[in-house]
Design a protein around this motif. Structure first.
Motif, short mmCIF file in Angstrom:
data_model
loop_
_atom_site.label_atom_id
_atom_site.label_comp_id
_atom_site.label_asym_id
_atom_site.label_seq_id
_atom_site.Cartn_x
_atom_site.Cartn_y
_atom_site.Cartn_z
N PRO A 30 0.79 -1.23 0.00
CA PRO A 30 0.00 0.00 0.00
C PRO A 30 0.83 1.29 0.00
O PRO A 30 1.88 1.36 0.63
N ARG A 37 5.11 10.83 -2.46
CA ARG A 37 4.87 10.58 -1.04
C ARG A 37 6.16 10.74 -0.24
O ARG A 37 7.14 10.03 -0.50
N TYR A 76 11.38 8.59 0.89
CA TYR A 76 11.33 7.54 -0.15
C TYR A 76 11.94 7.96 -1.48
O TYR A 76 12.00 7.14 -2.40
N ASN A 121 8.07 -5.69 -1.37
CA ASN A 121 8.05 -4.57 -0.44
C ASN A 121 6.62 -4.50 0.08
O ASN A 121 5.73 -3.94 -0.58
N ALA A 171 5.35 -2.81 2.31
CA ALA A 171 5.02 -1.47 2.83
C ALA A 171 4.43 -1.61 4.24
O ALA A 171 4.95 -2.40 5.04
N ALA A 172 3.32 -0.93 4.56
CA ALA A 172 2.82 -0.96 5.94
C ALA A 172 2.36 -2.35 6.37
O ALA A 172 2.36 -2.66 7.57
N HIS A 224 4.34 -4.61 8.89
CA HIS A 224 4.28 -4.50 10.34
C HIS A 224 2.96 -5.00 10.93
O HIS A 224 2.78 -4.96 12.14
N HIS A 279 12.83 -2.86 1.61
CA HIS A 279 12.31 -1.58 2.09
C HIS A 279 13.20 -0.47 1.55
O HIS A 279 14.43 -0.57 1.65
N ILE A 280 12.55 0.54 1.03
CA ILE A 280 13.29 1.67 0.46
C ILE A 280 14.02 2.40 1.59
O ILE A 280 15.20 2.75 1.47
N SER A 281 13.33 2.61 2.70
CA SER A 281 13.91 3.32 3.85
C SER A 281 14.54 2.31 4.81
O SER A 281 14.27 1.11 4.74
N ILE A 340 14.17 0.92 7.87
CA ILE A 340 13.07 0.86 8.83
C ILE A 340 13.55 0.81 10.29
O ILE A 340 12.85 1.26 11.18
N ARG A 352 13.83 4.14 12.03
CA ARG A 352 12.61 4.95 12.07
C ARG A 352 11.80 4.64 13.33
O ARG A 352 12.34 4.13 14.31
N ARG A 363 7.97 0.33 13.26
CA ARG A 363 8.47 -0.19 11.98
C ARG A 363 9.61 -1.19 12.17
O ARG A 363 10.10 -1.77 11.21
C1 DQA Z 1 8.48 0.84 3.47
C2 DQA Z 1 8.62 1.04 4.99
C3 DQA Z 1 7.30 0.83 5.69
O1 DQA Z 1 7.46 1.03 7.10
C4 DQA Z 1 6.27 1.82 5.20
O2 DQA Z 1 5.02 1.57 5.79
C5 DQA Z 1 6.17 1.84 3.72
C6 DQA Z 1 7.37 1.70 2.90
C7 DQA Z 1 9.76 1.18 2.72
O3 DQA Z 1 9.86 0.82 1.55
O4 DQA Z 1 10.67 1.82 3.26
O5 DQA Z 1 5.09 2.08 3.17
O6 DQA Z 1 8.19 -0.53 3.24
#
Ligand code: DQA
Length: 152
Positions: free
Chosen positions: A11, A19, A24, A75, A77-78, A81, A101-103, A105, A108, A112
């Motif tokens: 998502p 975003r 990101y 990936n 995303a949310a 978790h 994960h792009i970031s 985690i 953060r 996460r």
């Molecule tokens: C993410 C990290 C997740 O915590 C976040 O909810 C995302 C993107 C990332 O690619 O860094 O939507 O998966």
């Protein structure tokens, strides 16, 4: 061994580039797909590339991958978790799973830091920006090469 790799995105990743670009980056998901496709060509991999904001769609693609794919790069995303359902689906998949994960985690918010998907993932990439997808694909190609050819 199938050289088809599923790249699945959870998502809000449809908004990549718009975003929170300070987290990101500025690349869009279309840019990521384009770069993955060009690398896949070089690595002689076939790709299915998908994004959904709906958990069940991601689960359905994982089930589809069970039949045909040599690996999954995801990936979540949310859903990373929150989703035991995604973990259960990935547990039905018998080839390599790479979580991306792009970031970074772990640097953060604490919510996460836990990933349900990591209970299944064979490798995890975090903090490489969108380049993480390409690193994952390169690793997938290497893993496919290492695995024995199917018996005829
Ligand atoms: C993410 C990290 C997740 O915590 C976040 O909810 C995302 C993107 C990332 O690619 O860094 O939507 O998966």
């Amino acid at each position: 061994m199938s050289r088809l790799i599923y790249i699945l995105n959870g998502p809000n990743l449809n908004l990549l580039g718009k975003r929170q670009p300070h987290i990101y980056g500025h690349e869009t998901l279309a840019d990521v797909e384009r770069d993955c496709r060009s690398l896949a060509k070089e690595l002689k991999l076939d790709l299915e590339f998908h994004q959904s904001n709906r958990e069940y769609e991601l689960i359905d693609w994982i089930h589809e991958a069970r039949e045909a794919a040599g690996g999954i790069v995801i990936n979540p995303a949310a859903f990373t978790h929150t989703s035991v359902a995604l973990l259960d689906a990935l547990n039905t998949f018998e080839r390599d799973v790479i979580e991306v994960h792009i970031s970074q985690i772990h640097k953060r918010e604490t919510f996460r830091h836990h990933s349900y998907v990591s209970h299944r993932a064979d490798a995890v990439m975090a903090g490489f920006g969108t380049h993480g997808y390409q690193l994952a694909l390169r690793h997938m190609a290497r893993r496919l090469h290492e695995q024995p050819a199917p018996k005829v």
